[in-house]
Design an enzyme around this catalytic site. Structure first.
Site, short mmCIF file in Angstrom:
data_model
loop_
_atom_site.label_atom_id
_atom_site.label_comp_id
_atom_site.label_asym_id
_atom_site.label_seq_id
_atom_site.Cartn_x
_atom_site.Cartn_y
_atom_site.Cartn_z
N CYS A 1 -16.90 38.09 34.48
CA CYS A 1 -16.05 38.27 36.46
C CYS A 1 -14.25 38.03 36.70
CB CYS A 1 -17.12 37.26 37.36
SG CYS A 1 -18.47 37.89 37.63
N THR B 1 -18.84 43.19 34.59
CA THR B 1 -20.02 41.84 34.11
C THR B 1 -20.86 42.37 32.93
OG1 THR B 1 -21.48 40.64 35.17
CG2 THR B 1 -20.83 42.88 35.70
N ILE C 1 -21.92 39.13 42.27
CA ILE C 1 -22.03 40.17 43.16
C ILE C 1 -20.84 41.13 43.17
CG2 ILE C 1 -21.91 40.66 45.95
CD1 ILE C 1 -23.37 37.56 45.39
#
Length: 233
Positions: free
Chosen positions: A192, A99, A162
Site C-alpha cells: 500500500c 498489495t 481496503i
C-alpha cells in the site's frame, strides 16, 4: 468449500428480522483465480448499472498468489521486475497502491449501490473498516485506524487492506483480511506504499484461528454494519 457454505438463512436470524432493509446475496467461492473474480465483479456491476434495483452482493473468497496495483499506483513500490515475476501482477481500476493476495487471506468484494446507503466514499471506507474492527473484537483484539490512511491495524501491524472502485455509486473491489496467510509475499513490495508499518495477520495474535469461523463473523458483521438482510446464494 468451507462451513460457511452450509449455513442456512436461519443462522443469520438476528440480522434478517429488520424490515425494509436491502437484501444482500452472499457468495463463497473458495480459492478463485484473481482474473475470474474480477470478471465476475465487472459483470455484476454492469448488471447493476442496467438495473439499479438489483439486490446487493458480497463475495467472500481467497486468491492464489497475486500482486495487484491500483490504477494510479507507482511501480517503484515493487521490489522486482513485473515482467519477470513468477507471481501474477495485475493492474486494476481500484484506488490505492500495490498489495498482495494469497490463500489464508479472506477477501471481500461487496457490490453495493450506495444510492441506497450514503453517497459518500469516505463513509463507505469507514464502514468497511468497521466491519473488520467488529470481527477483531470477537477475538478480543483492538482494531485501530490511523488518520490519513485506509485499513485496520492491530498493535501496529496492518491486518486489513481496503481498496475500492465506485462507478455510478455502485461499488466493486473491497477488503483483504490477513487471517492465516504466508506473509512472505509482502516482502517483495512496499504494501500500500507504506514503508514504515509492518503487515501482520490474525494468526500472530490468535494461534490456530480458523478461516471458516472468520468468514462467518465477517458476513455477520457486514450485515450488522450495513444493516442488510443476508441471503445465502
Amino acid at each position: 468449500m468451507s462451513d460457511f457454505a452450509n449455513l442456512s438463512a436461519k443462522d443469520f436470524n438476528p440480522f434478517l428480522s429488520f424490515s425494509g432493509h436491502r437484501c444482500c446475496q452472499v457468495f463463497h467461492f473458495g480459492v478463485v483465480p484473481y482474473q475470474e473474480a474480477l470478471a465476475w465483479q465487472r459483470s455484476r456491476v454492469a448488471k447493476c448499472k442496467l438495473d439499479p434495483a438489483l439486490e446487493d452482493t458480497l463475495l467472500l473468497l481467497e486468491h492464489p498468489p497475486v500482486y495487484t496495483l491500483g490504477q494510479g499506483s507507482d511501480t517503484r513500490f515493487l521490489k522486482f521486475d513485473p515482467a519477470c515475476s513468477p507471481v501474477e501482477v495485475v493492474r486494476i481500476e481500484r484506488g490505492g497502491e500495490v498489495t498482495y493476495h494469497c490463500p489464508g487471506q479472506l477477501v471481500g468484494y461487496p457490490i453495493l449501490n450506495l444510492a441506497y446507503y450514503q453517497k459518500d466514499l469516505h463513509w463507505y471506507l469507514r464502514q468497511l473498516e468497521e466491519v473488520i474492527i467488529r470481527v477483531l473484537a470477537e477475538y478480543h483484539l483492538q482494531g485501530s485506524r490511523i488518520p490519513g490512511l485506509t485499513g485496520v491495524w492491530v498493535e501496529g501491524y496492518k491486518v486489513a487492506a481496503i481498496g475500492i472502485k465506485v462507478s455510478r455509486w455502485i461499488t466493486m473491489h473491497g477488503f483483504a483480511l490477513n487471517v492465516c496467510p504466508d506473509l512472505s509475499g509482502f516482502q517483495a513490495i512496499v504494501p500500500c506504499g507504506i514503508s514504515d508499518r509492518p503487515v501482520g495477520s490474525l494468526e500472530q495474535f490468535v494461534p490456530g484461528i480458523q478461516m471458516s469461523q472468520v468468514r462467518q463473523q465477517v458476513a455477520i458483521a457486514f450485515a450488522d454494519v450495513f444493516q442488510v438482510q443476508l441471503i445465502e446464494a
